[in-house]
Design a protein around this motif. Sequence first.
Motif, PDB file in Angstrom:
ATOM      1  N   THR A 103      14.072  -7.726 -19.475  1.00  0.00           N
ATOM      2  CA  THR A 103      12.925  -8.084 -20.284  1.00  0.00           C
ATOM      3  C   THR A 103      12.820  -7.487 -22.010  1.00  0.00           C
ATOM      4  O   THR A 103      12.281  -9.003 -22.512  1.00  0.00           O
ATOM      5  CB  THR A 103      12.224  -6.791 -19.930  1.00  0.00           C
ATOM      6  OG1 THR A 103      11.363  -7.501 -18.886  1.00  0.00           O
ATOM      7  CG2 THR A 103      10.546  -7.105 -20.184  1.00  0.00           C
ATOM      8  N   ASP A 217      16.734 -18.469 -19.656  1.00  0.00           N
ATOM      9  CA  ASP A 217      16.524 -17.587 -19.405  1.00  0.00           C
ATOM     10  C   ASP A 217      17.556 -17.557 -18.035  1.00  0.00           C
ATOM     11  O   ASP A 217      17.495 -18.356 -17.003  1.00  0.00           O
ATOM     12  CB  ASP A 217      14.952 -17.156 -18.755  1.00  0.00           C
ATOM     13  CG  ASP A 217      14.954 -15.733 -18.190  1.00  0.00           C
ATOM     14  OD1 ASP A 217      16.228 -15.258 -17.773  1.00  0.00           O
ATOM     15  OD2 ASP A 217      13.715 -15.275 -17.957  1.00  0.00           O
ATOM     16  N   GLN A 220      19.080 -13.867 -14.157  1.00  0.00           N
ATOM     17  CA  GLN A 220      19.446 -13.896 -12.866  1.00  0.00           C
ATOM     18  C   GLN A 220      20.498 -15.651 -13.274  1.00  0.00           C
ATOM     19  O   GLN A 220      20.859 -15.193 -11.855  1.00  0.00           O
ATOM     20  CB  GLN A 220      17.874 -14.373 -12.501  1.00  0.00           C
ATOM     21  CG  GLN A 220      17.995 -14.013 -10.280  1.00  0.00           C
ATOM     22  CD  GLN A 220      17.082 -13.973  -9.707  1.00  0.00           C
ATOM     23  OE1 GLN A 220      17.807 -14.466  -8.597  1.00  0.00           O
ATOM     24  NE2 GLN A 220      15.872 -13.368 -10.452  1.00  0.00           N
TER      25      GLN A 220
HETATM   26  C1  LIG Z   1      15.100 -14.863 -14.370  1.00  0.00           C
HETATM   27  C2  LIG Z   1      14.527 -13.862 -14.706  1.00  0.00           C
HETATM   28  N1  LIG Z   1      13.856 -12.900 -16.105  1.00  0.00           N
HETATM   29  C3  LIG Z   1      13.378 -11.937 -16.642  1.00  0.00           C
HETATM   30  C4  LIG Z   1      14.199 -10.993 -15.928  1.00  0.00           C
HETATM   31  C5  LIG Z   1      13.614  -9.169 -16.549  1.00  0.00           C
HETATM   32  O1  LIG Z   1      14.641  -8.599 -16.444  1.00  0.00           O
HETATM   33  P1  LIG Z   1      14.596  -6.945 -16.081  1.00  0.00           P
HETATM   34  O2  LIG Z   1      13.717  -6.415 -14.846  1.00  0.00           O
HETATM   35  O3  LIG Z   1      16.011  -6.639 -16.029  1.00  0.00           O
HETATM   36  O4  LIG Z   1      13.944  -6.699 -16.890  1.00  0.00           O
HETATM   37  C6  LIG Z   1      14.573 -10.696 -14.182  1.00  0.00           C
HETATM   38  C7  LIG Z   1      13.578  -9.439 -12.860  1.00  0.00           C
HETATM   39  O5  LIG Z   1      13.881 -10.189 -12.178  1.00  0.00           O
HETATM   40  C8  LIG Z   1      14.717 -11.750 -13.890  1.00  0.00           C
HETATM   41  O6  LIG Z   1      15.032 -12.370 -12.769  1.00  0.00           O
END
Ligand SMILES: Cc1ncc(COP(=O)(O)O)c(C=O)c1O
Length: 393
Positions: A103, A217, A220
Motif C-alpha cells: 500500500t 502493480d 502480488q
Molecule cells: C496487487 C496488490 N496491490 C496492493 C496490495 C496491498 O499490499 P499490502 O497489503 O502489502 O499493503 C496487495 C495486497 O494484497 C495486492 O495484492
Amino acid sequence: MDLFEKARSYLLSIYKPFPIDVDHGKGLYLYDKNGKAYLDFLSGIAVNALGYQHPAVQQALLKQINRNLHLSNYFIQDVQVELAEQLVELSGLSKVFFTNSGTEAIEGILKVAKKWGNQNNKSEIIAFEGSFHGRSLGALSITIQAKYQKSFFPLLPNIKTVPANDPEAFNKAVNEHTLAVFYEGIMGEGGVRPISESLLKAIYQGRDKFGYLIVADEIQTGVGRTGAFYYYQKRGVLPDAIATAKGLGGGLPLGAFVLNDKLSTVLQRGEHGTTYGGNPLACASGLATVNVVKESGFLSQVQKTGVYFKDQLQAFAGQYPDIVKEVRGEGLMLGLEVGDKASDLMAEGCNQGLLFNVAGGNTLRFVPPLIVTESAVDEAIDKLHKTFARIFK
Ligand SMILES: Cc1ncc(COP(=O)(O)O)c(C=O)c1O
C-alpha cells in the motif's frame, strides 16, 4: 480463555482467521500445536516466497540481528543499498524507494504521479474495475471494488474507472489529460484475472500517443511469482513505475517503488519519507530472498511447476464440470473459479490440511511458496478432491 477467545476479546473483528493454533512453519508446511501439518498454498498471502525457515533467509537475518535491527534513513544502510542495486538491475528501471508494505509503495507512486501531473498539466488517473491496490485512502481510491470503497467516500478526485479487459472503453477514456494508468498484470484480489493482450497493447500504445505514466502493480505478481522476476517482463513491456512488496521481504514487511529515469527526480528532498521503510532487517531478508530467486534455474523451475500445477487444476476441473467455471493465472499464481461455495471450500480445505483462500468472491486462489514441488502439487490436488467430495457430497 483459550487463544481464540482471547483474540476475539482483544482484537478488532476485522478478519476471519483459520481455526488453527499455529506453532511453526517448515518448508511448504505449517504445523499446529498438536503437530497437525497443513500444506500451505496461501503462503501468508503470496509473501513466503521461499517457504518457512529457508536457510538463506535465516542466516541473513541472524547475521543482521547481530549487527543492528534499525537505523533509519539518516544512515546509508549497506543491505538496503545492495537490495536497491538488485532491484534496479532486475527491473530495468532506475531508482528505488523502500516502504513497509505494498500500500505504501502505491501511495508513494501516487505522490510522484500527482507532482509530475501538476508539472505537466495532466490530472486524470485511470483504474480498472476489479482492481486492488491497497486500503489507505489514496490506494483505496484506485481499488475499484464497491465492497472496499463504499463506506469511505469521498475518496481522491480525478479517478476514471474503466471496465477490465475492455480496450475500446479504455481507448475512449484516455486523452491528453490522462496522468497515469495503474494496472495489475494479473488481478489477484479481483479473482486471479490476467490482463488481456488487447488491453495491455492499448495501455502501452496510448502512452506513446498521450504521454501518460504507466504504473504496474507488481505487489502480488512480482519477485518470481509468475516465473519471471516481474510479470511485465513476461508480457514484453516496460512500465514507468512499479510497486513491489509481498515476496520481496521474504516474510518481513518490505515494499518498494521503483521509478524510471524520467520520474526519479520528481520528488525532492523532504517531499516524502518513512521511519521504517528500508529497515535493515527487512532488507537483509529481502536481499537473501532475491538472491535465491535470481539464481540460475530458479525462475524456470517456477515456470515449469506452474505449468504442471495448472495442468493438474485443468484435469481436476474436467472432473467437476458443473462446479468449476474456469482455471486462470500464470506461474504459481493460479485460480479456480467455483461459484458461491468458495468460502465453504476454503474452510473444508483447511480441515483437510490444505490452505488457500478466496479471491473475487468466487475463486479459490493458490499462491504456494515458489519452492513448491510437483509432488506437493499432487498432494494439494488430492486434498482438493477430498475437499470437493465433502462439500458436494
Ligand atoms: C496487487 C496488490 N496491490 C496492493 C496490495 C496491498 O499490499 P499490502 O497489503 O502489502 O499493503 C496487495 C495486497 O494484497 C495486492 O495484492
